[in-house]
Design an enzyme around this catalytic site. Structure first.
Site, PDB file in Angstrom:
ATOM      1  CB  ALA A   1      32.709   0.758  -2.201  1.00 31.56           C
TER       2      ALA A   1
ATOM      3  CD  GLU B   1      35.287   5.064   2.713  1.00 33.40           C
ATOM      4  OE1 GLU B   1      35.231   6.041   3.329  1.00 33.40           O
ATOM      5  OE2 GLU B   1      35.680   4.916   1.505  1.00 33.40           O
TER       6      GLU B   1
ATOM      7  CD  GLU C   1      39.294   5.322  -0.950  1.00 38.62           C
ATOM      8  OE1 GLU C   1      38.254   4.631  -1.224  1.00 38.62           O
ATOM      9  OE2 GLU C   1      40.266   5.136  -0.328  1.00 38.62           O
TER      10      GLU C   1
ATOM     11  N   GLY D   1      34.617   5.774  -1.696  1.00 36.97           N
ATOM     12  CA  GLY D   1      35.399   5.487  -2.954  1.00 36.97           C
ATOM     13  C   GLY D   1      35.463   6.593  -3.906  1.00 36.97           C
TER      14      GLY D   1
HETATM   15  N1  COA Z   1      26.382   1.337  -2.287  1.00 34.66           N
HETATM   16  C1  COA Z   1      25.154   0.642  -2.513  1.00 34.66           C
HETATM   17  N2  COA Z   1      23.943   0.993  -2.370  1.00 34.66           N
HETATM   18  C2  COA Z   1      23.924   2.287  -2.037  1.00 34.66           C
HETATM   19  C3  COA Z   1      25.131   3.155  -1.719  1.00 34.66           C
HETATM   20  C4  COA Z   1      26.509   2.450  -1.761  1.00 34.66           C
HETATM   21  N3  COA Z   1      27.445   3.124  -1.534  1.00 34.66           N
HETATM   22  N4  COA Z   1      24.629   4.368  -1.088  1.00 34.66           N
HETATM   23  C5  COA Z   1      23.483   4.389  -1.183  1.00 34.66           C
HETATM   24  N5  COA Z   1      23.068   3.326  -1.555  1.00 34.66           N
HETATM   25  C6  COA Z   1      21.789   2.958  -1.955  1.00 34.66           C
HETATM   26  C7  COA Z   1      20.777   2.894  -0.766  1.00 34.66           C
HETATM   27  O1  COA Z   1      20.710   1.704  -0.300  1.00 34.66           O
HETATM   28  C8  COA Z   1      19.143   3.313  -1.245  1.00 34.66           C
HETATM   29  O2  COA Z   1      18.653   2.072  -1.844  1.00 34.66           O
HETATM   30  P1  COA Z   1      17.250   1.897  -1.818  1.00 34.66           P
HETATM   31  O3  COA Z   1      16.442   3.193  -2.410  1.00 34.66           O
HETATM   32  O4  COA Z   1      16.996   0.503  -2.525  1.00 34.66           O
HETATM   33  O5  COA Z   1      16.740   1.870  -0.316  1.00 34.66           O
HETATM   34  C9  COA Z   1      19.744   4.294  -2.383  1.00 34.66           C
HETATM   35  O6  COA Z   1      21.064   3.827  -2.688  1.00 34.66           O
HETATM   36  C10 COA Z   1      19.409   5.569  -1.881  1.00 34.66           C
HETATM   37  O7  COA Z   1      20.293   5.983  -1.005  1.00 34.66           O
HETATM   38  P2  COA Z   1      19.678   7.103   0.179  1.00 34.66           P
HETATM   39  O8  COA Z   1      20.634   6.908   1.408  1.00 34.66           O
HETATM   40  O9  COA Z   1      18.302   6.693   0.583  1.00 34.66           O
HETATM   41  O10 COA Z   1      19.780   8.311  -0.515  1.00 34.66           O
HETATM   42  P3  COA Z   1      20.146   9.800   0.237  1.00 34.66           P
HETATM   43  O11 COA Z   1      19.667  10.710  -1.167  1.00 34.66           O
HETATM   44  O12 COA Z   1      19.136  10.223   1.432  1.00 34.66           O
HETATM   45  O13 COA Z   1      21.586   9.695   0.606  1.00 34.66           O
HETATM   46  C11 COA Z   1      23.756   9.365   0.119  1.00 34.66           C
HETATM   47  C12 COA Z   1      22.413   9.796  -0.461  1.00 34.66           C
HETATM   48  C13 COA Z   1      24.948   9.122  -0.944  1.00 34.66           C
HETATM   49  C14 COA Z   1      24.364  10.634   1.008  1.00 34.66           C
HETATM   50  C15 COA Z   1      23.685   8.090   1.189  1.00 34.66           C
HETATM   51  O14 COA Z   1      22.995   7.038   0.349  1.00 34.66           O
HETATM   52  C16 COA Z   1      25.014   7.588   1.563  1.00 34.66           C
HETATM   53  O15 COA Z   1      25.589   8.091   2.716  1.00 34.66           O
HETATM   54  N6  COA Z   1      25.551   6.458   1.074  1.00 34.66           N
HETATM   55  C17 COA Z   1      26.567   5.797   1.684  1.00 34.66           C
HETATM   56  C18 COA Z   1      27.974   6.479   1.394  1.00 34.66           C
HETATM   57  C19 COA Z   1      29.051   5.525   1.857  1.00 34.66           C
HETATM   58  O16 COA Z   1      29.121   5.146   2.919  1.00 34.66           O
HETATM   59  N7  COA Z   1      30.033   5.444   0.879  1.00 34.66           N
HETATM   60  C20 COA Z   1      31.228   4.855   1.091  1.00 34.66           C
HETATM   61  C21 COA Z   1      30.925   3.235   1.011  1.00 34.66           C
HETATM   62  S1  COA Z   1      32.569   2.254   1.230  1.00 34.66           S
END
Ligand code: COA
Ligand code: NAD
Length: 685
Positions: A62, A124, A104, A101
């Site tokens: 999400a 989450e 999901e 999400g």
């Molecule tokens: N929603 C909004 N922004 C998100 C996001 C999300 N779910 N996941 C990542 N971002 C943003 C980060 O804030 C970052 O923004 P920035 O460049 O402005 O700082 C950018 O995307 C890149 O994320 P980053 O974590 O630096 O990249 P990465 O390649 O190291 O890792 C992921 C990628 C997807 C593994 C990691 O971002 C992550 O674990 N995201 C969250 C996933 C999550 O918790 N999802 C469930 C949400 S309910």
């Protein structure tokens, strides 16, 4: 261009998301997916659908930035229900990370294919919530409760191969041509009588009843990590609902639990932590086009506690490391500890024997500093003594190739003074690792007065490559983390003289969620750190304890007595020593409540944090939170010291500091920034 596009591959509709950087499921993506499903339903020529993503990853969750804002439809559960209800089979084609999400959505699809490098998970819980779009109900139905529970409660993703084994992924496909593989897979299922619908499956759900020991056993194994967090227990409750209730009732339960968590303080705090860690990677005042310098070979000075741990970080990440000591014996000891640490990790299944040998094969031990000449980065971890450090920097500057970065792992000392010993102050900075350096996630990058932007950016890039969370600090005594430790230590000592016992003081912090309190920490580190035996004159409690060989865990006793399993118990001897000092102090003796102890320990830290901000030693308040959560075990669910201060109110912190000072007969030393913010009703974050 729209974030969701569709194209026809014969009878297959390929739906593609392009929402950089991580294809978060924001409103535009959700609306696009809903439209695509309507397009598929409304066209008889379409027989199947493939959902895939452009860029580095499948939907990574999400859109966290939308949390706490008024929702704009369609909601994610609505979109996923529409996908699942499609009469035409829908295939999720996964690369990168299908998280939250994103997974999901994939669970709503009838089939899932993935490339081998993909990872799938429901993280989450790490944001203080639970999967709120059917994930807690569909995942157990697809993979069974035994596999689903740890995924949902720990939030750790699993590799595609494992997802294949447990039935989460139907087929592993080649890394290249994923969309084409999706189309081919879709064609192979067209015409089947029925397609698997996650929410309707019951075959795996009855295997473990909700009142079985399985859940308590699971809790036991996770207890230490779960302590204090609200979301994991809600996750368990949701999974039990999947077992006990029909799907429609289960998702209602999930929604209800989700709603409670998402509006709570812990979730706000954990979202803050997520964005704080990412913000910390951004360095103020550095042009975007600043280059990252190539680093292939790393030199380490000192194979002691820190040098060995620091070396492991780079070895594990595949860097060639040369480690230098003064004497063969110390060198051999250091190298053997590195090996032992690797082997212990391998025994726990964290490395294969091959990986251990590969890492050790990258290590070159030496007694000759000339062997560091061709290193791109050299980190010194020699004794914490300025003369020793200066000498080392002078020598390194003469030996190591021009342009190479020279770094100090000093805990407190002035990096500018070390840089001044060299002809390359622009290439000098602090890289402050935390003990044990191969485990602790925090790295303080100390920006000295002359450190060049490219050197800082390179350090930040390296930190990511070796899996650290890095925070930039200015040059000040103890940098961000240790500097804030000092006022806490003073407050703890002061309370001892007024009637508090070490174990009462420690308990206030462990109950708060810290891994240990100030006296437990002293016992662990050793009370004799910086103690001068020759000149010790029983002037402080510490002096007396050290004189009586109560020097901490290593001598079996310190503030606490330790048994053979290092279990601590309160010490009568220590109590008597403290009583004697308290009597001599003439201070009034009284009982402290746990609340007061906590405030007296933590409010001065917030005050110091505010000073660090005011002086520009930290770039932002959230960086201070990142330091304390990752370097000292501050409970993440409070958001870190500065976020915690925001949640309790800065006016309350200021009032507390004044009251504590008055009670000790001292002048309050309150930071102006903190006082101003409190007066204006502002927050740090
Ligand atoms: N929603 C909004 N922004 C998100 C996001 C999300 N779910 N996941 C990542 N971002 C943003 C980060 O804030 C970052 O923004 P920035 O460049 O402005 O700082 C950018 O995307 C890149 O994320 P980053 O974590 O630096 O990249 P990465 O390649 O190291 O890792 C992921 C990628 C997807 C593994 C990691 O971002 C992550 O674990 N995201 C969250 C996933 C999550 O918790 N999802 C469930 C949400 S309910
Ligand atoms: P340590 O005593 O365990 O190790 C220091 C090693 O450096 C010793 O093995 C010593 O022989 C070697 N050494 C000394 N001078 C040398 C030289 N000129 N060339 C090569 N080797 C030399 O100390 P440590 O705990 O690893 O601390 C090292 C540094 O890391 C200090 O600056 C300390 O403040 C810092 N630090 C320590 C911790 C911690 O918890 N121990 C945490 C963060 C930072």
């Amino acid at each position: 261009m729209s974030v969701i596009t569709t194209r026809r591959e014969g009878e297959v509709l390929v739906v593609t998301s392009n929402n950089p950087p991580v294809n978060a499921l924001g409103q535009a993506v959700r609306a696009g997916l809903a439209d695509a499903m309507a397009e598929a339903a409304g066209d008889d020529a379409i027989q199947a659908v493939v959902i895939c993503c452009e860029g580095r990853t499948f939907f990574a969750g999400a859109d966290i930035t939308e949390f706490g804002k008024p929702p704009v439809g369609p909601s994610l559960p609505e979109v996923i229900d529409a996908i699942e209800a499609s009469a035409k089979p829908v295939v999720a084609a996964i690369h990168g990370t299908a998280l939250g999400g994103g997974l999901e959505v994939a669970l709503g699809c009838h089939y899932r294919i993935a490339v081998a490098s993909a990872r799938l998970g429901l993280p989450e819980v790490k944001l203080g919530i639970l999967p709120g779009a059917g994930g807690t109900q569909r995942l157990p139905r697809v993979v069974g409760v035994a596999e689903a529970l740890p995924m949902i409660v720990t939030g750790n993703p699993i590799p595609a191969a494992q997802a294949g084994k447990i039935g989460l992924v139907d087929k592993l496909v080649a890394e290249d041509g994923l969309a084409e593989s999706g189309v081919a897979f879709a064609r192979s299922v067209i015409g089947k009588a029925d397609h698997p619908v996650s929410s309707k499956r019951t075959d795996k759900i009855g295997e473990i009843p909700s009142d079985s020991d399985f859940f308590d056993e699971f809790r036991k194994t996770q207890m230490r990590r779960l302590k204090g967090f609200e979301a994991p227990e809600a996750c368990i409750e949701a999974v039990k609902a999947a077992i006990d209730l029909p799907y429609e009732e289960g998702v209602k339960k999930e929604r209800e639990l989700f709603g409670k968590l998402v509006t709570g303080t812990q979730s706000k705090a954990l979202r803050h932590v997520f964005f704080a860690e990412r913000a910390a990677a951004k360095i103020d005042g550095i042009p975007a086009d600043t280059p990252v310098l190539p680093v292939k070979k790393v030199g380490i000075l000192g194979a002691g506690t820190m040098g060995g741990g620091i070396a492991m970080n780079f070895l594990t990440a595949g860097y060639a490391v040369t480690i230098l000591e003064r004497e063969q014996e110390a060198l051999d000891r250091g190298v053997s500890i590195i090996r032992k640490n690797y082997e212990r990790s391998a025994a726990k299944g964290r490395f294969t024997a091959d990986q251990v040998e590969r890492a050790m094969g990258l290590l070159t031990p030496t007694l000759d500093m000339n062997d560091l000449a061709d290193c791109d980065l050299v980190i010194e971890a020699v004794f914490e003594n300025m003369d020793v450090k200066k000498d080392v920097f002078r020598k390194l500057d003469g030996i190591v190739k021009p342009g190479a970065i020279l770094a100090s792992n000093t805990s407190y000392l002035n990096v500018d003074e070390m840089a001044a010993e060299t002809k390359r102050p622009g290439s000098v900075l602090g890289l402050h690792f935390f003990s044990p350096a191969n485990v602790m996630r925090l790295l303080e990058i100390v920006r000295a007065a002359k450190t060049e932007p490219a050197v800082l950016k390179t350090a930040m890039d390296l930190a990511k490559k070796i899996g650290k969370v890095a925070v930039v600090s200015g040059v000040c005594f103890g940098f961000i983390g240790n500097r804030m430790l000092s006022p806490r230590q003073r407050a703890a000592q002061a309370m001892l003289l007024q009637g508090a016992k070490p174990w009462d003081v420690d308990k206030a912090l462990t109950d708060f969620g810290m891994p240990m309190g100030p006296f437990q920490m002293s016992d662990l580190a050793g009370l004799d750190l910086g103690w001068d035996k020759a000149n010790s004159k029983s002037e402080t409690i510490r002096d007396v304890l050290c004189e009586r060989d109560r020097r901490g865990q290593k001598t079996g006793k310190g503030f606490y007595d330790y048994d053979e399993n290092r279990r601590p118990s309160p010490s009568k001897e220590v109590e008597a020593i403290i009583d004697e000092f308290a009597a001599k102090s003439g201070l009034e003796q009284r009982v402290f409540s746990q609340d007061e102890i906590r405030e007296r320990l933590l409010f001065p830290m917030i005050n110091e944090g505010a000073k660090i901000l005011e002086e520009g030693m930290a770039q932002r308040a959230s960086d201070i939170d990142t330091v304390w959560i990752n370097g000292y075990g501050w409970p993440a669910y409070t958001g870190g010291p500065m976020f915690w201060a925001d949640t309790i109110g800065l006016d309350k912190v200021v009032a507390g500091l004044k009251a504590h000072a008055a009670a000790s007969g001292a002048e309050p030393d309150i930071c102006k920034l903190l006082e101003d913010k409190a007066a204006k009703g502002e927050t740090f974050n």
